[in-house]
Scaffold this active site. Structure first.
Site, short mmCIF file in Angstrom:
data_model
loop_
_atom_site.label_atom_id
_atom_site.label_comp_id
_atom_site.label_asym_id
_atom_site.label_seq_id
_atom_site.Cartn_x
_atom_site.Cartn_y
_atom_site.Cartn_z
N VAL A 1 7.82 24.56 5.82
CA VAL A 1 8.56 24.79 7.06
C VAL A 1 10.01 25.10 6.67
O VAL A 1 10.70 24.26 6.08
CB VAL A 1 8.49 23.59 8.00
CG1 VAL A 1 9.36 23.83 9.23
CG2 VAL A 1 7.05 23.32 8.41
N ALA B 1 1.78 8.82 8.64
CA ALA B 1 2.48 8.95 9.92
C ALA B 1 2.09 10.25 10.62
O ALA B 1 1.78 10.27 11.82
CB ALA B 1 3.99 8.89 9.73
N ASN C 1 3.43 10.03 -0.09
CA ASN C 1 3.57 8.69 -0.66
C ASN C 1 2.58 7.69 -0.09
O ASN C 1 2.33 6.64 -0.69
CB ASN C 1 5.00 8.16 -0.43
CG ASN C 1 5.97 8.61 -1.51
OD1 ASN C 1 5.58 8.96 -2.61
ND2 ASN C 1 7.26 8.59 -1.18
N GLY D 1 4.68 -3.83 2.58
CA GLY D 1 3.66 -3.84 3.63
C GLY D 1 4.16 -3.31 4.95
O GLY D 1 3.36 -3.02 5.85
N ARG E 1 12.41 -7.73 -2.37
CA ARG E 1 12.46 -6.82 -3.51
C ARG E 1 13.86 -6.67 -4.09
O ARG E 1 14.02 -6.54 -5.31
CB ARG E 1 11.91 -5.45 -3.09
CG ARG E 1 10.41 -5.48 -2.83
CD ARG E 1 9.92 -4.16 -2.29
NE ARG E 1 8.46 -4.17 -2.18
CZ ARG E 1 7.73 -3.16 -1.71
NH1 ARG E 1 8.34 -2.07 -1.26
NH2 ARG E 1 6.41 -3.24 -1.65
N ARG F 1 13.52 -3.00 2.41
CA ARG F 1 12.23 -2.96 3.10
C ARG F 1 11.29 -4.02 2.55
O ARG F 1 11.15 -4.18 1.34
CB ARG F 1 11.58 -1.57 2.95
CG ARG F 1 10.22 -1.48 3.66
CD ARG F 1 9.63 -0.11 3.59
NE ARG F 1 9.31 0.30 2.24
CZ ARG F 1 8.22 -0.10 1.58
NH1 ARG F 1 7.38 -0.97 2.12
NH2 ARG F 1 7.99 0.35 0.36
#
Length: 464
Positions: free
Chosen positions: A169, A28, A55, A440, A294, A437
């Site tokens: 940070v 991301a 990850n 994929g 899942r 979730r």
């Protein structure tokens, strides 16, 4: 060909100010940095660890997307509506519907964007809860995560976007109700404040933070995790300290298939089942639709009360999912020249296992599983020696909760107002996935919302 080694930036080259600073070196963050730089911003990335990629490195199955040229090349006719409904159903209807709508309608362009950056996800596999083959992966069927991270790192190097590793940070600087910078700490220079016109938090989830797990989901504390060591929820704390809010923090995903018989926890990718593997209990019998979501697969394994379950596969499945070669090299895979030999090695009932595989092969050939209703990932049976088994148990895999954002990836307050100049994307955010979730969707989320963050930061900084 020489092995690519990403060049980390020298902290001595750190500048006093940037247009856009990204916290986190996963998919991301890198996607956002590239997109923002291409739109004219001066960008830097800070990563607290020396190891890069977060990850994202560990993703193995694929990146879900629909109506792509890849699907059409494979004869898969899909739709955004179907993707939306599958994800909403998989999340128990608890998904943030605005985020979900943006997600599914921008997945095709995310695949195109990667392709235009020489990151080519031209093969497909299946994941649980999806009614079509949507998980895009490299053409050589290798794990998507490492390939994506390496591809994005090459883009950073080519575009000379600095990535400062070992740089923590400590806090965000907020002046007159907008983010204006951040305070960092590095072993060589100590603490320093860096000015930034916009900041993206892409620091991942909190599966490695026992205190946060105890606060939000104490019921999972005894489980091991597949997460990398840096998944400690730092980004969420940074956001809340400047007025951001959190959502869905009690929603922790347990992945049904993790190998935990060594000192290390290895995620056994959903693509193993997506290419045809089945799950059996100690009696050598199936007990669940392996391609269900899942949460349901995990519940079925736990209900056995047998310290996990066993994946059964053959050489054909291994060839279709090369990550199995890595599992084999790590000593996680049991092998047998025959099913009887495999059953002895894996401590399963040999007669039952033979009958189970024979029945499964009949279902596969007929395209209908009348026992458990599996209707995806049935491209191949289990018939090509040698045969393999992997003992698995559920493990903490993903934190669905995190920073609350809107579809512009702006971090929002409890009242729903944006924290000006602050964005978030990836696992550090919450809301998109609902209660569960779909496999994929996390890699897809990093690219879809990473791009959006880069675009919106550029729009804000440039006053467009």
């Amino acid at each position: 060909m020489a092995k690519f080694i990403f060049p980390k930036a020298n902290i001595a080259d750190l500048q006093d100010s940037y247009d856009f600073v990204v916290i986190g070196s996963g998919a991301a963050g890198m996607t956002a940095a590239i997109q923002a730089q291409e739109l004219g911003l001066k960008v830097a990335i800070f990563e607290k660890l020396e190891a890069l990629g977060g990850n994202s490195n560990r993703a193995s199955s694929g990146m879900n997307a629909v109506e792509t040229f890849v699907q059409l090349d494979h004869g898969v006719i899909d739709s955004q509506e179907s993707f939306y409904e599958d994800t909403l159903k998989g999340g128990g209807g608890a998904n943030d519907k605005e985020l979900l709508q943006y997600f599914v309608t921008h997945s095709e362009s995310a695949v195109d964007w990667l392709y235009n950056h020489n990151i080519n996800l031209t093969d497909l596999t299946s994941t649980g809860g999806m009614t079509q083959k949507r998980a895009h992966r490299p053409g050589d069927k290798s794990a998507v995560g490492g390939y994506l991270v390496k591809g994005l790192q090459k883009q950073l190097a080519f575009k000379q976007i600095p990535l400062f590793a070992g740089t923590e940070v400590l806090e965000l600087v907020k002046t007159a109700d907008k983010i204006t910078g951040l305070k960092i700490k590095h072993a060589e220079i100590g603490e320093r404040t860096v000015n930034a016109k916009a900041v993206l938090i892409a620091a991942g989830g909190f599966a490695q933070n026992k205190e946060m797990l105890a606060e939000y989901a104490p019921e999972v504390l005894d489980l091991k995790t597949t997460n990398h060591p840096g998944a400690t929820g730092d980004g969420m704390k940074l956001a809340t300290a400047v007025g951001g809010t959190l959502v869905d923090m009690s929603k922790i995903q347990i992945h049904p298939t993790a190998q935990q018989d060594t000192d290390h926890v290895y995620l056994i990718g959903e693509g193993v089942r997506g290419e045809g593997a089945i799950l059996v209990n100690r009696a050598g019998q199936r007990f669940v639709n392996e391609m269900t979501t899942r949460d349901k697969a995990t519940a079925a394994i736990n209900d056995l009360h047998e310290d996990g379950a066993t994946l059964i596969l053959d050489q054909g499945i291994r060839d279709a999912f090369p990550a199995i070669n890595f599992y084999h090299a790590m000593g996680l895979v049991m092998e047998g020249a025959t099913l009887a030999e495999l059953a002895e090695t894996a401590n399963l009932d040999a007669d039952n296992l033979a009958a189970t595989v024979a029945k499964w092969n009949e279902f596969q050939a007929a395209g209908e599983d009348t026992e458990f209703g599996r209707n995806t990932a049935m491209d191949r049976g289990i018939a090509t020696a040698p045969f393999y088994a992997i003992h698995i148990k559920p493990a903490i895999h993903y934190t669905m909760g995190g920073i609350k954002i809107n579809t512009l990836t702006e971090v929002v307050t409890e009242a729903g107002e944006p924290v000006i100049g602050l964005y978030a994307a990836g696992e550090v955010t919450g809301g998109l996935h609902g209660n569960n979730r779909i496999g994929g969707n996390s890699i897809a989320e990093t690219v879809v919302f990473g791009r959006q963050a880069g675009k919106q930061a550029a729009k804000y900084v440039l006053g467009l």
